[in-house]
Motif scaffolding. Sequence first.
Motif, PDB file in Angstrom:
ATOM      1  N   MET A   1      -5.600  52.349  45.326  1.00 61.82           N
ATOM      2  CA  MET A   1      -5.003  51.124  44.827  1.00 61.82           C
ATOM      3  C   MET A   1      -5.875  50.553  43.711  1.00 61.82           C
ATOM      4  N   ASN A   2      -5.235  49.983  42.731  1.00 61.49           N
ATOM      5  CA  ASN A   2      -5.955  49.377  41.619  1.00 61.49           C
ATOM      6  C   ASN A   2      -6.656  48.095  42.058  1.00 61.49           C
ATOM      7  N   ALA A   3      -7.702  47.745  41.330  1.00 58.18           N
ATOM      8  CA  ALA A   3      -8.450  46.522  41.609  1.00 58.18           C
ATOM      9  C   ALA A   3      -7.597  45.301  41.262  1.00 58.18           C
ATOM     10  N   PRO A   4      -7.755  44.226  42.008  1.00 58.54           N
ATOM     11  CA  PRO A   4      -6.945  43.036  41.746  1.00 58.54           C
ATOM     12  C   PRO A   4      -7.319  42.354  40.422  1.00 58.54           C
ATOM     13  N   LEU A   5      -6.329  41.699  39.864  1.00 58.19           N
ATOM     14  CA  LEU A   5      -6.521  40.857  38.690  1.00 58.19           C
ATOM     15  C   LEU A   5      -6.169  39.436  39.102  1.00 58.19           C
ATOM     16  N   VAL A   6      -7.105  38.518  38.893  1.00 57.92           N
ATOM     17  CA  VAL A   6      -6.858  37.103  39.155  1.00 57.92           C
ATOM     18  C   VAL A   6      -6.914  36.387  37.808  1.00 57.92           C
ATOM     19  N   ILE A   7      -5.838  35.706  37.483  1.00 59.23           N
ATOM     20  CA  ILE A   7      -5.771  34.922  36.246  1.00 59.23           C
ATOM     21  C   ILE A   7      -5.871  33.458  36.647  1.00 59.23           C
ATOM     22  N   PHE A   8      -6.933  32.810  36.188  1.00 58.32           N
ATOM     23  CA  PHE A   8      -7.146  31.383  36.440  1.00 58.32           C
ATOM     24  C   PHE A   8      -6.571  30.628  35.240  1.00 58.32           C
ATOM     25  N   LEU A   9      -5.408  30.019  35.407  1.00 60.74           N
ATOM     26  CA  LEU A   9      -4.736  29.331  34.301  1.00 60.74           C
ATOM     27  C   LEU A   9      -4.964  27.835  34.439  1.00 60.74           C
ATOM     28  N   GLN A  10      -5.779  27.296  33.523  1.00 62.29           N
ATOM     29  CA  GLN A  10      -6.123  25.881  33.593  1.00 62.29           C
ATOM     30  C   GLN A  10      -5.651  25.074  32.395  1.00 62.29           C
ATOM     31  N   HIS A  11      -5.355  25.726  31.282  1.00 59.42           N
ATOM     32  CA  HIS A  11      -4.917  25.004  30.079  1.00 59.42           C
ATOM     33  C   HIS A  11      -3.396  24.960  30.027  1.00 59.42           C
ATOM     34  N   GLY A  12      -2.866  23.797  29.661  1.00 61.92           N
ATOM     35  CA  GLY A  12      -1.434  23.559  29.771  1.00 61.92           C
ATOM     36  C   GLY A  12      -0.586  23.945  28.596  1.00 61.92           C
ATOM     37  N   GLY A  13      -1.182  24.372  27.488  1.00 61.49           N
ATOM     38  CA  GLY A  13      -0.377  24.702  26.320  1.00 61.49           C
ATOM     39  C   GLY A  13       0.542  25.880  26.559  1.00 61.49           C
ATOM     40  N   TRP A  14       1.680  25.900  25.876  1.00 63.21           N
ATOM     41  CA  TRP A  14       2.631  26.995  26.039  1.00 63.21           C
ATOM     42  C   TRP A  14       1.976  28.335  25.697  1.00 63.21           C
ATOM     43  N   GLU A  15       1.128  28.355  24.686  1.00 67.04           N
ATOM     44  CA  GLU A  15       0.484  29.604  24.287  1.00 67.04           C
ATOM     45  C   GLU A  15      -0.361  30.194  25.410  1.00 67.04           C
ATOM     46  N   GLU A  16      -1.115  29.352  26.095  1.00 67.18           N
ATOM     47  CA  GLU A  16      -1.926  29.827  27.217  1.00 67.18           C
ATOM     48  C   GLU A  16      -1.048  30.301  28.373  1.00 67.18           C
ATOM     49  N   ARG A  17       0.022  29.566  28.625  1.00 61.33           N
ATOM     50  CA  ARG A  17       0.943  29.977  29.689  1.00 61.33           C
ATOM     51  C   ARG A  17       1.605  31.307  29.336  1.00 61.33           C
ATOM     52  N   TYR A  18       2.020  31.452  28.088  1.00 60.20           N
ATOM     53  CA  TYR A  18       2.630  32.709  27.642  1.00 60.20           C
ATOM     54  C   TYR A  18       1.643  33.870  27.807  1.00 60.20           C
ATOM     55  N   GLN A  19       0.413  33.669  27.390  1.00 59.49           N
ATOM     56  CA  GLN A  19      -0.599  34.724  27.488  1.00 59.49           C
ATOM     57  C   GLN A  19      -0.839  35.115  28.942  1.00 59.49           C
ATOM     58  N   ALA A  20      -0.954  34.138  29.817  1.00 62.46           N
ATOM     59  CA  ALA A  20      -1.173  34.419  31.239  1.00 62.46           C
ATOM     60  C   ALA A  20       0.002  35.191  31.832  1.00 62.46           C
ATOM     61  N   VAL A  21       1.206  34.775  31.497  1.00 62.28           N
ATOM     62  CA  VAL A  21       2.399  35.441  32.028  1.00 62.28           C
ATOM     63  C   VAL A  21       2.492  36.872  31.520  1.00 62.28           C
ATOM     64  N   THR A  22       2.328  37.071  30.223  1.00 60.68           N
ATOM     65  CA  THR A  22       2.491  38.424  29.683  1.00 60.68           C
ATOM     66  C   THR A  22       1.394  39.366  30.189  1.00 60.68           C
ATOM     67  N   LEU A  23       0.166  38.880  30.277  1.00 64.26           N
ATOM     68  CA  LEU A  23      -0.905  39.725  30.820  1.00 64.26           C
ATOM     69  C   LEU A  23      -0.658  40.033  32.289  1.00 64.26           C
ATOM     70  N   GLY A  24      -0.275  39.028  33.056  1.00 59.41           N
ATOM     71  CA  GLY A  24      -0.037  39.223  34.475  1.00 59.41           C
ATOM     72  C   GLY A  24       1.132  40.155  34.749  1.00 59.41           C
ATOM     73  N   VAL A  25       2.229  39.958  34.071  1.00 57.71           N
ATOM     74  CA  VAL A  25       3.406  40.800  34.280  1.00 57.71           C
ATOM     75  C   VAL A  25       3.115  42.236  33.840  1.00 57.71           C
ATOM     76  N   THR A  26       2.409  42.400  32.742  1.00 61.78           N
ATOM     77  CA  THR A  26       2.068  43.746  32.274  1.00 61.78           C
ATOM     78  C   THR A  26       1.184  44.465  33.290  1.00 61.78           C
ATOM     79  N   ALA A  27       0.159  43.787  33.788  1.00 61.82           N
ATOM     80  CA  ALA A  27      -0.725  44.404  34.783  1.00 61.82           C
ATOM     81  C   ALA A  27       0.052  44.742  36.055  1.00 61.82           C
ATOM     82  N   ALA A  28       0.924  43.844  36.495  1.00 63.88           N
ATOM     83  CA  ALA A  28       1.716  44.100  37.698  1.00 63.88           C
ATOM     84  C   ALA A  28       2.654  45.287  37.486  1.00 63.88           C
ATOM     85  N   ALA A  29       3.204  45.422  36.275  1.00 63.71           N
ATOM     86  CA  ALA A  29       4.093  46.554  35.976  1.00 63.71           C
ATOM     87  C   ALA A  29       3.342  47.880  36.043  1.00 63.71           C
ATOM     88  N   PHE A  30       2.045  47.854  35.819  1.00 63.48           N
ATOM     89  CA  PHE A  30       1.212  49.049  35.932  1.00 63.48           C
ATOM     90  C   PHE A  30       0.693  49.252  37.361  1.00 63.48           C
TER      91      PHE A  30
END
Length: 124
Positions: A1-30
Amino acid sequence: MNAPLVIFLQHGGWEERYQAVTLGVTAAAFGEPVTLALFFEPLRLWVGGRFDEGAPPQAAAAHVAPLRESLDEARRELGLRVVACDTAIRLAGLVPDRIRPALDAIETLPALWRAAREGRGLTL
């Protein structure tokens, strides 16, 4: 099993939320176990159903899917988890028992830290 990825999202801007979502979804897809831990404004936006708020016009032109929709699909299909810690919930002015249904879990910060230490942690 792959090692876990934890994304700590603390900044509220849309750009930060977008980055967290795309990184998280991409890692989960792998096939990587992904936990998105929400703090402060991102947590308030998530619980309030406003996670997509602030998307720039370029997002629609680039065919960016709604962030909430992307996360909900990844939660259902890929096992991505959206969590918060009890202290973060209280600091955001929220009540843990009231927002529990909006999250996959309320976790302790030490548990999140251990998961990040076993795998990778990103802070956005």
